[in-house]
Write an enzyme that holds these catalytic residues in place. Structure first.
Site, PDB file in Angstrom:
ATOM      1  N   GLN A  96     -14.555   2.317   1.607  1.00 50.21           N
ATOM      2  CA  GLN A  96     -13.866   1.963   0.363  1.00 50.21           C
ATOM      3  C   GLN A  96     -13.584   3.211  -0.470  1.00 50.21           C
ATOM      4  OE1 GLN A  96     -16.039  -0.770  -2.154  1.00 50.21           O
ATOM      5  NE2 GLN A  96     -14.305  -1.076  -3.534  1.00 50.21           N
ATOM      6  N   SER A  97     -12.334   3.353  -0.917  1.00 45.06           N
ATOM      7  CA  SER A  97     -11.982   4.533  -1.719  1.00 45.06           C
ATOM      8  C   SER A  97     -11.549   4.178  -3.139  1.00 45.06           C
ATOM      9  CB  SER A  97     -10.871   5.328  -1.021  1.00 45.06           C
ATOM     10  OG  SER A  97      -9.691   4.561  -0.909  1.00 45.06           O
TER      11      SER A  97
ATOM     12  N   HIS B 111     -10.202  -5.211  -3.142  1.00 39.74           N
ATOM     13  CA  HIS B 111      -8.868  -5.400  -2.571  1.00 39.74           C
ATOM     14  C   HIS B 111      -8.976  -5.883  -1.138  1.00 39.74           C
ATOM     15  CE1 HIS B 111     -10.154  -1.191  -2.305  1.00 39.74           C
ATOM     16  NE2 HIS B 111      -9.543  -1.125  -1.133  1.00 39.74           N
ATOM     17  N   LEU B 112      -8.084  -6.785  -0.791  1.00 39.09           N
ATOM     18  CA  LEU B 112      -7.962  -7.244   0.593  1.00 39.09           C
ATOM     19  C   LEU B 112      -6.739  -6.573   1.182  1.00 39.09           C
ATOM     20  CD1 LEU B 112      -8.606 -11.090   0.155  1.00 39.09           C
ATOM     21  CD2 LEU B 112     -10.257  -9.306   0.720  1.00 39.09           C
ATOM     22  N   HIS B 113      -6.945  -5.814   2.258  1.00 40.45           N
ATOM     23  CA  HIS B 113      -5.810  -5.251   2.991  1.00 40.45           C
ATOM     24  C   HIS B 113      -5.223  -6.358   3.863  1.00 40.45           C
ATOM     25  CE1 HIS B 113      -6.912  -0.863   2.459  1.00 40.45           C
ATOM     26  NE2 HIS B 113      -8.104  -1.399   2.265  1.00 40.45           N
TER      27      HIS B 113
ATOM     28  N   ASP C 182       0.850  -1.190   0.000  1.00 38.56           N
ATOM     29  CA  ASP C 182       0.000   0.000   0.000  1.00 38.56           C
ATOM     30  C   ASP C 182       0.888   1.244   0.000  1.00 38.56           C
ATOM     31  OD1 ASP C 182      -3.226   0.507   1.037  1.00 38.56           O
ATOM     32  OD2 ASP C 182      -1.818   2.189   1.059  1.00 38.56           O
TER      33      ASP C 182
HETATM   34  P1  5GP Z   1      -9.750   1.443   0.537  1.00 36.43           P
HETATM   35  O1  5GP Z   1      -9.816   2.749   1.248  1.00 36.43           O
HETATM   36  O2  5GP Z   1     -10.482   1.506  -0.790  1.00 36.43           O
HETATM   37  O3  5GP Z   1     -10.176   0.260   1.349  1.00 36.43           O
HETATM   38  O4  5GP Z   1      -8.237   1.165   0.239  1.00 36.43           O
HETATM   39  C1  5GP Z   1      -7.560   1.703  -0.848  1.00 36.43           C
HETATM   40  C2  5GP Z   1      -6.101   1.642  -0.527  1.00 36.43           C
HETATM   41  O5  5GP Z   1      -5.377   1.857  -1.714  1.00 36.43           O
HETATM   42  C3  5GP Z   1      -5.625   2.684   0.476  1.00 36.43           C
HETATM   43  O6  5GP Z   1      -5.044   2.055   1.613  1.00 36.43           O
HETATM   44  C4  5GP Z   1      -4.624   3.512  -0.303  1.00 36.43           C
HETATM   45  O7  5GP Z   1      -3.529   3.932   0.475  1.00 36.43           O
HETATM   46  C5  5GP Z   1      -4.211   2.572  -1.405  1.00 36.43           C
HETATM   47  N1  5GP Z   1      -3.791   3.213  -2.650  1.00 36.43           N
HETATM   48  C6  5GP Z   1      -4.437   4.212  -3.292  1.00 36.43           C
HETATM   49  N2  5GP Z   1      -3.783   4.553  -4.410  1.00 36.43           N
HETATM   50  C7  5GP Z   1      -2.693   3.743  -4.481  1.00 36.43           C
HETATM   51  C8  5GP Z   1      -1.630   3.627  -5.418  1.00 36.43           C
HETATM   52  O8  5GP Z   1      -1.544   4.330  -6.423  1.00 36.43           O
HETATM   53  N3  5GP Z   1      -0.695   2.679  -5.164  1.00 36.43           N
HETATM   54  C9  5GP Z   1      -0.742   1.869  -4.058  1.00 36.43           C
HETATM   55  N4  5GP Z   1       0.249   0.967  -3.915  1.00 36.43           N
HETATM   56  N5  5GP Z   1      -1.742   1.965  -3.154  1.00 36.43           N
HETATM   57  C10 5GP Z   1      -2.711   2.888  -3.362  1.00 36.43           C
END
Ligand code: 5GP
Length: 123
Positions: A103-104, A109-111, A40
């Site tokens: 979710q952004s 995706h799985l963290h 991440d």
């Molecule tokens: P969400 O908030 O959707 O659950 O998680 C999205 C994740 O994607 C976030 O933890 C954010 O830091 C990560 N992320 C967003 N853009 C990028 C990117 O361009 N590259 C990487 N490696 N991670 C990203």
């Protein structure tokens, strides 16, 4: 159900699709025919890796019956990635889903979070 599994940016290429296609760089830790794991960009723990399907699925609510094998493969791959990262003291797997889930990025995706004791419940 709701519109939860619909992309908010229908038709737009997500940042994760660009990573899959090699259009933008990522620090990849594992990949196979079906999935890709990379660090991440904004880690929330000493180890913070994202595991994504190469197939474009918006989130967990976007799985269909046709994705049964893929869903199982993703879950089985989590521990494979954890072992590659030498995680020894446990980890957390999180799939944020939809607006209230936080979710952004509209690509499933799985963290995988590890490297410190993680608090519960989440905020
Ligand atoms: P969400 O908030 O959707 O659950 O998680 C999205 C994740 O994607 C976030 O933890 C954010 O830091 C990560 N992320 C967003 N853009 C990028 C990117 O361009 N590259 C990487 N490696 N991670 C990203």
């Amino acid at each position: 159900m709701s519109e939860m599994n619909k992309s908010r940016e229908d038709g737009e290429t997500t940042i994760f699709k660009k990573i899959i296609d090699g259009e933008i760089p990522a620090e990849i830790v594992y990949q196979d025919d079906l999935c890709l794991a990379f660090h991440d960009v904004s880690p929330q723990a000493p180890i913070h890796v994202l595991l994504i399907p190469k197939k474009e699925i918006v989130n967990v609510a976007g799985f269909s019956q046709d994705d049964t094998h893929l869903a199982g493969h993703l879950m089985l791959t989590v521990d494979k990635v954890a072992k590659l990262l030498n995680i020894e003291n446990g980890y957390r797997v999180v799939a944020n889903c939809g607006a209230d889930g936080g979710q952004s990025v509209d690509h499933l995706h799985l963290h995988i979070l590890a490297g410190r004791a993680l608090a519960w419940p989440p905020g």
